[in-house]
Design a protein around this motif. Structure first.
Motif, PDB file in Angstrom:
ATOM      1  N   THR A 250      51.601  37.350  41.518  1.00  0.00           N
ATOM      2  CA  THR A 250      50.215  37.518  41.984  1.00  0.00           C
ATOM      3  C   THR A 250      49.643  38.898  41.673  1.00  0.00           C
ATOM      4  OG1 THR A 250      50.899  38.246  44.190  1.00  0.00           O
ATOM      5  CG2 THR A 250      50.511  35.874  43.888  1.00  0.00           C
ATOM      6  N   SER A 253      47.003  39.793  39.015  1.00  0.00           N
ATOM      7  CA  SER A 253      45.601  39.382  39.205  1.00  0.00           C
ATOM      8  C   SER A 253      44.720  40.568  39.593  1.00  0.00           C
ATOM      9  CB  SER A 253      45.498  38.260  40.250  1.00  0.00           C
ATOM     10  OG  SER A 253      45.844  38.721  41.540  1.00  0.00           O
ATOM     11  N   THR A 254      45.302  41.632  40.134  1.00  0.00           N
ATOM     12  CA  THR A 254      44.519  42.842  40.419  1.00  0.00           C
ATOM     13  C   THR A 254      43.844  43.311  39.136  1.00  0.00           C
ATOM     14  OG1 THR A 254      46.286  43.424  41.979  1.00  0.00           O
ATOM     15  CG2 THR A 254      44.652  45.129  41.478  1.00  0.00           C
ATOM     16  N   THR A 256      43.624  41.332  36.154  1.00  0.00           N
ATOM     17  CA  THR A 256      42.872  40.294  35.428  1.00  0.00           C
ATOM     18  C   THR A 256      41.554  39.957  36.129  1.00  0.00           C
ATOM     19  OG1 THR A 256      44.168  38.567  36.531  1.00  0.00           O
ATOM     20  CG2 THR A 256      44.913  39.271  34.358  1.00  0.00           C
ATOM     21  N   LEU A 257      41.507  40.064  37.458  1.00  0.00           N
ATOM     22  CA  LEU A 257      40.226  39.863  38.145  1.00  0.00           C
ATOM     23  C   LEU A 257      39.272  40.990  37.767  1.00  0.00           C
ATOM     24  CD1 LEU A 257      41.469  38.684  41.663  1.00  0.00           C
ATOM     25  CD2 LEU A 257      40.159  37.315  40.014  1.00  0.00           C
TER      26      LEU A 257
ATOM     27  N   THR B 144      41.808  31.256  40.117  1.00  0.00           N
ATOM     28  CA  THR B 144      41.970  32.216  41.221  1.00  0.00           C
ATOM     29  C   THR B 144      42.826  33.394  40.779  1.00  0.00           C
ATOM     30  OG1 THR B 144      42.113  30.260  42.613  1.00  0.00           O
ATOM     31  CG2 THR B 144      42.558  32.372  43.663  1.00  0.00           C
ATOM     32  N   LEU B 145      43.862  33.096  40.037  1.00  0.00           N
ATOM     33  CA  LEU B 145      44.730  34.138  39.499  1.00  0.00           C
ATOM     34  C   LEU B 145      44.598  34.095  37.983  1.00  0.00           C
ATOM     35  CD1 LEU B 145      47.946  33.488  41.637  1.00  0.00           C
ATOM     36  CD2 LEU B 145      46.278  35.289  41.962  1.00  0.00           C
ATOM     37  N   PRO B 146      43.567  34.735  37.439  1.00  0.00           N
ATOM     38  CA  PRO B 146      43.388  34.662  35.982  1.00  0.00           C
ATOM     39  C   PRO B 146      44.603  35.270  35.287  1.00  0.00           C
ATOM     40  CG  PRO B 146      41.529  35.806  37.054  1.00  0.00           C
ATOM     41  CD  PRO B 146      42.615  35.653  38.075  1.00  0.00           C
ATOM     42  N   ASN B 147      44.862  34.826  34.081  1.00  0.00           N
ATOM     43  CA  ASN B 147      45.963  35.371  33.309  1.00  0.00           C
ATOM     44  C   ASN B 147      45.482  35.706  31.915  1.00  0.00           C
ATOM     45  OD1 ASN B 147      48.706  35.764  34.331  1.00  0.00           O
ATOM     46  ND2 ASN B 147      48.370  33.737  35.217  1.00  0.00           N
ATOM     47  N   HIS B 200      51.740  31.893  32.990  1.00  0.00           N
ATOM     48  CA  HIS B 200      51.874  32.751  34.164  1.00  0.00           C
ATOM     49  C   HIS B 200      52.380  34.122  33.713  1.00  0.00           C
ATOM     50  CE1 HIS B 200      51.525  29.037  36.420  1.00  0.00           C
ATOM     51  NE2 HIS B 200      52.488  28.526  35.673  1.00  0.00           N
TER      52      HIS B 200
END
Lengths: 347, 347
Positions: A250, A253-254, A256-257, B144-147, B200
């Motif tokens: 997770t 995502s810091t 990628t968001l 929600t969790l872009p990659n 992922h």
């Protein structure tokens, strides 16, 4: 020698003279002596705190090296004048001062641990002044994932004595309480009555600092002027929703968001903090469930720095735990209790 | 100017002259240009690699700043002599050279991504020499969790072309393959036929380095002379057994097993590495299960540095996945395929 004088001056500067009346009433000097700071308490009868002094001389930040008398120098700066006036006062300390890197090693006692067992296992060190300082041992829980605490045991026992909670008598019986101590190495203890049965350590604070300061995640972050609770709770929610994939999955995502324009640079530190605390609480929730417990099956107490404790209360509420109570002055209550139990002062 | 000369010399020193016969046959120059290194390939017909050069000039380690012509300087050192002899050769690159911090930004394309779509979205940069370098875009998966990935997309497509696997034709049909790329930011991609469907990112390698170098866990560690597979697998097993409590809860055991005499200083680095990789694979296992898949429901390919891939194979076997195959030369296969698809060379 100039170093010694400046040290002595700095010590003097951090606290004024104690009132002669307080000194006359004093029955105990106690220390909360951690890695990065030292706090000294002058206690009167019934555990009344007469004076508190804070000094920057933690075990890893002594004014001189340990081999050069650093512990004695810090000790004298903290309470030399108290002992000049009242040389017979008993002395007790908890925290990293009892670690292998401390003044003297106070060996861990095994769980379950209560005030009796801690008081029966105090280590002792003779100071340059010739008085004896008693040191509270840490607590060890054996197993596949052994756990240790040092200093927190005193806070946890102190929290169980909070008189604002005495009405419900929860702690007096054999009832379970869940006690959380957020921080670099967050501890969560399961306390039965006033006995620490078992506990877990989550390296949340130190992992957050390492990720922010030493990985790619920190590169796009800016520290906001005030903490961003919304970003924090967003992180908590993401971690809770993706708890099975785990923290390693997770945290990216810091970044990628941010890359996709969904998380501003100023939101990223609180979002990452929320992710980590969310993973901590998800893990704790599953550990509780494994023993048939849940957030609501016992009182929850929190001990720690106010802003951090508030952050945990927010996160806990997201997990459906809205009854967490904050406990103040846990360390001094615990030190007093152990000193009493050890017979250093009259109950 | 002396800096330029020494740079030019260093470039010359890292590779000898290419045989005139090879230069005559060449049809493509391709680059794997990452954060910390640059590799140049001279290709002949049918994708035969005629020459490979490795240079230390990754995007973050250019011989001069980008604004001062650092990209051109590195480019010339890598292939200037090839282009002197064969100025008409087409040029293609993948990796961080296409990031926002690269030579020119090659915008991400969304999943699903195959060679056709990548080839249709090449970015271009005109070099000081006046030739055009084509750059492969990265791939973005929204949610929600872009990659994001950049460079790995080329390796993954290349892995699907491994002729040693062509017998089973797994990749030719629409069959699913799981492709893992261990590293700082480990990627696990779900590939359908030859199309990257989703993926992922686990920040395993970078988190390991941050924990080892910047937390209390590193203080009691000593690096062993040779990797300790037993300590590594112990970490994998602990993480797998305690996957629900999460990584923040298990990593402290690196220290406490040391404190209690159960893990020597030399075993601690491999144990921590095992913990982290174990948490990565536990998380991946649950992500697979959420889509009805398991380790054994598809072929598993691994791409990466040999020792690290071996470590993952050990860990995967502990999870009951013993059919993972290592794929070599994935990058050059992928670069060739995309160049072909883009019409830069004849198929």
């Amino acid at each position: 020698m100039s170093e010694v004088s400046s040290v002595a001056l700095a010590g003097d500067a951090s606290h004024g003279q104690t009132a002669p009346g307080d000194l006359a009433q004093a029955v105990l000097i106690a220390f909360d002596w951690g890695t990065s700071s030292l706090r000294a308490y002058l206690f009167g009868a019934q555990g009344k705190v007469l004076s508190i002094r804070s000094l920057p001389w933690g075990v890893m930040k002594l004014p001189r090296s340990a081999g050069e008398g650093g512990f004695d120098l810090a000790f004298e700066a903290a309470c030399g004048d108290w002992l000049d006036a009242r040389p017979e006062l008993p002395l007790i300390a908890c925290g990293m001062v009892g670690s292998a890197q401390g003044w003297v090693e106070a060996r861990y006692i095994d769980t379950p641990a209560d005030a009796n067992r801690l008081a029966a296992s105090l280590a002792e060190v003779r100071t340059a002044r010739g008085v004896t300082l008693h040191i509270v041992p840490g607590v060890l829980e054996r197993g596949t994932l052994p756990n240790v605490m040092r200093g927190e045991e005193t806070q946890i026992l102190g929290a169980m004595l909070d008189e604002s909670r005495s009405a419900d008598k929860a702690h007096a019986a054999n009832q379970t309480t869940l006690v959380g101590l957020p921080g670099s190495h967050a501890k969560w203890a399961i306390v039965e009555g006033r006995r620490i049965e078992r506990f877990h350590t989550f390296m949340t604070g130190e992992t957050f600092a390492a990720l922010r300061d030493h990985t790619i995640l920190g590169r796009t972050m800016r520290t906001p002027e005030t903490p961003d609770s919304e970003a924090f709770l967003r992180g908590v929610a993401v971690a809770r929703g993706a708890s099975e994939a785990g923290m390693l999955a997770t945290i990216f995502s810091t970044r990628t968001l941010g890359l996709t324009g969904q998380l501003a640079a100023e939101q990223q530190p609180d979002y990452l903090s929320g992710l980590l605390i969310g993973h901590e609480l998800s893990g704790l929730e599953k550990l509780l469930a494994a023993t048939g417990a849940s957030w609501n099956s016992q009182p929850v107490l929190l001990i720690g720095e106010q802003a951090l404790v508030e952050r945990y209360r927010l996160a806990l509420a997201h997990f459906g735990c809205s009854h967490a109570q904050t406990v103040a002055n846990a360390t001094e209550r615990g030190l007093w209790q152990i000193a009493t139990q050890a017979g250093l002062v009259a109950a």
